[in-house]
Design an enzyme around this catalytic site. Structure first.
Site, PDB file in Angstrom:
ATOM      1  CG  ASN A 278       5.375 -16.476 -19.298  1.00  0.00           C
ATOM      2  OD1 ASN A 278       4.754 -17.002 -20.228  1.00  0.00           O
ATOM      3  ND2 ASN A 278       5.666 -17.125 -18.189  1.00  0.00           N
ATOM      4  CD1 TRP A 279       1.091 -11.926 -22.343  1.00  0.00           C
ATOM      5  CD2 TRP A 279       0.040 -12.729 -24.145  1.00  0.00           C
ATOM      6  NE1 TRP A 279       0.911 -10.880 -23.216  1.00  0.00           N
ATOM      7  CE2 TRP A 279       0.258 -11.351 -24.331  1.00  0.00           C
ATOM      8  CE3 TRP A 279      -0.603 -13.448 -25.144  1.00  0.00           C
ATOM      9  CZ2 TRP A 279      -0.149 -10.677 -25.484  1.00  0.00           C
ATOM     10  CZ3 TRP A 279      -1.003 -12.783 -26.290  1.00  0.00           C
ATOM     11  CH2 TRP A 279      -0.789 -11.414 -26.455  1.00  0.00           C
ATOM     12  CE  LYS A 280       3.467 -16.894 -15.214  1.00  0.00           C
ATOM     13  NZ  LYS A 280       3.560 -17.121 -13.747  1.00  0.00           N
TER      14      LYS A 280
ATOM     15  CB  SER B  37       5.763 -10.167  -8.000  1.00  0.00           C
ATOM     16  OG  SER B  37       5.041 -11.326  -7.625  1.00  0.00           O
TER      17      SER B  37
ATOM     18  N   GLY C 126       5.211 -11.709 -15.746  1.00  0.00           N
ATOM     19  CA  GLY C 126       4.020 -12.541 -15.815  1.00  0.00           C
ATOM     20  C   GLY C 126       2.749 -11.726 -15.848  1.00  0.00           C
ATOM     21  N   GLY C 127       2.094 -11.568 -14.686  1.00  0.00           N
ATOM     22  CA  GLY C 127       0.787 -10.924 -14.622  1.00  0.00           C
ATOM     23  C   GLY C 127       0.732  -9.546 -15.249  1.00  0.00           C
TER      24      GLY C 127
ATOM     25  CD  GLU D  43      10.957 -19.056 -13.384  1.00  0.00           C
ATOM     26  OE1 GLU D  43       9.970 -18.373 -13.641  1.00  0.00           O
ATOM     27  OE2 GLU D  43      11.014 -20.275 -13.614  1.00  0.00           O
TER      28      GLU D  43
ATOM     29  CG  HIS E 272       8.020 -20.619 -16.274  1.00  0.00           C
ATOM     30  ND1 HIS E 272       7.220 -20.893 -15.183  1.00  0.00           N
ATOM     31  CD2 HIS E 272       8.077 -19.266 -16.382  1.00  0.00           C
ATOM     32  CE1 HIS E 272       6.800 -19.753 -14.663  1.00  0.00           C
ATOM     33  NE2 HIS E 272       7.312 -18.752 -15.368  1.00  0.00           N
TER      34      HIS E 272
ATOM     35  N   GLY F 110       3.832 -14.816  -8.924  1.00  0.00           N
ATOM     36  CA  GLY F 110       2.386 -14.757  -8.779  1.00  0.00           C
ATOM     37  C   GLY F 110       1.913 -14.639  -7.341  1.00  0.00           C
TER      38      GLY F 110
ATOM     39  CD  GLU G 195       3.735 -20.850 -13.963  1.00  0.00           C
ATOM     40  OE1 GLU G 195       3.462 -19.891 -13.226  1.00  0.00           O
ATOM     41  OE2 GLU G 195       3.558 -20.838 -15.199  1.00  0.00           O
TER      42      GLU G 195
END
Length: 246
Positions: free
Chosen positions: A10-12, A208, A229-230, A163, A95, A169, A97
């Site tokens: 997931n690049w966001k 994470s 994610g990151g 999640e 998600h 994050g 977010e």
């Protein structure tokens, strides 16, 4: 039999189409598939054409959100048909977010998942608790209630991503046992809902995830991959995770 492993990257809101093309080209140059491990890139809609043209064979891609509506006067939204036309096969819905910043309810998430399925996309339905819920010991009940609402009239062709919001994050990671506790509870709920059709549904952990912990997380009986994610933004990290799962 345990379903195959899925790494949903997931690049966001990161990477321009030019950067996406460069990322895909680097992956194509260095990627060696690991047996039983599928990679899928969840990218901003503007990046999908670049991914379609440049990803290595066997690497899937999809959207980060989809409209609950088929088409019409919904300025700024992306329909399931549009995603499908790019060659996408997945789409993330619900998600944390989106739930937090855009007020998406379980009912909205379910509507988006149904719309995705109507166009042959596999929705990755996200569920999970915040820190306050976790500290009260209510994380299992909270997550299963969220799951129930988010799957209303949704068929079994889904992926579920657990999640824990407090681990996204933040650098904090749920332990492998924490992930397994929820994944097992989710698996039982899916079996109750879908019967034997739940056997092939993959349950992912997100929060994470990185090369150093992915093997331990995915080694658990009910964890079938990760929503990353990151660590999805650098090809070296993606390759490291892929190698760790060989």
């Amino acid at each position: 039999m345990k379903p195959g492993t899925l790494l949903a990257l997931n690049w966001k809101m990161n990477k321009t189409p030019t950067e996406a093309r460069a990322w895909a080209e680097e992956l194509k140059e260095k990627y060696a598939p690991a047996e039983g491990v599928e990679l899928a890139v969840m990218a901003p809609a503007l990046d999908l054409s670049a991914l379609a043209a440049n990803l290595p064979a066997g690497v899937a891609f999809g959207g980060q959100d989809v409209s609950a509506h088929e088409s019409g006067a919904y300025t700024g939204e992306i329909s399931a048909g549009m995603l499908k036309d790019t060659g996408a096969t997945y789409v993330v819905v619900g998600h944390s977010e989106r739930r937090e910043y855009h007020g998406e309810t379980d009912a909205v998430v379910a509507a988006k998942a149904r719309q995705a399925q109507a166009y042959g996309l596999t929705p990755i339905v996200c569920v999970g608790e915040g820190l306050e819920v976790r500290e009260k010991g209510e994380h299992v009940a909270y997550t299963l209630k969220q799951l129930e609402g988010s799957l209303e009239n949704v068929g079994p062709d889904v992926v579920i991503a657990y999640e824990p919001v407090w681990a996204i994050g933040t650098g904090k990671t749920a332990t492998a046992d924490d992930a397994e506790e929820l994944a097992a509870a989710i698996r039982d709920a899916l079996t109750e809902r879908y019967g034997h059709n739940a056997d092939g549904i993959r349950v992912l952990y997100g929060g994470s995830v990185k090369p150093e912990n992915i093997a331990q997380l995915c080694g658990k009986a009910n964890v079938n991959g990760a929503l990353v994610g990151g660590a999805s933004l650098k090809v070296t990290d993606v390759l490291g995770m892929n190698e760790a799962l060989r």
